[in-house]
Design a protein around this motif. Sequence first.
Motif: not given
Length: 162
Positions: A48, A82, A85, A100-104, A106, A109
């Motif tokens: 990240t 981003p 993804h 958290a830094d990569i949006g997970g 999900s 992710i």
Amino acid sequence: MPLPPPRTPGQYALALVCLGNICRSPMAHVVLAAKVEGLPVTIASAGTGDWHVGNPMDRRAAATLLAHGYDPTAHRAQQFGPEWHATYDLVLAMDRANLADIGGPSARIRLFRDFDPEGSGLDVPDPYYGGDEGFEEVLAMVERTTDALAAELAATLGPEGS
Ligand code: 4NP
């Protein structure tokens, strides 16, 4: 734990993400690549952060891999973006801060250790500021977790999973 389906049937693209991309995710990358050799799996790793972009693995990470029969020499650090993804079927973060830094979390992710047979939902501890034993501990987690991941990939891509 089952894998999310590949976007393109018959092949699988998986990314591994940590903070610096010189310790944990490159170790997982090299070990997983060895375990899925011959399967149509693409693996990449990234950090990240951008501090180490272009650099080889941390020398302690490389020495630990070498001592266990893996080749660390090809690695060069990259930074996660981003756009990754859309490229990868599954992006696995080494710890909850990376996640958290990569949006997970999900469906695509998740935490790497969600696939650890000895414990889901846990971090791979960052060994960067510690001693050599931290790298052995990371490798042990990486080996058993990539065994489980390789089995899931084989099942997803094998004759019964395709
Ligand atoms: P990694 O370890 O995320 O496992 O590659 C680290 C490497 C470098 C730094 C932090 C963690 N750093 O702060 O430079």
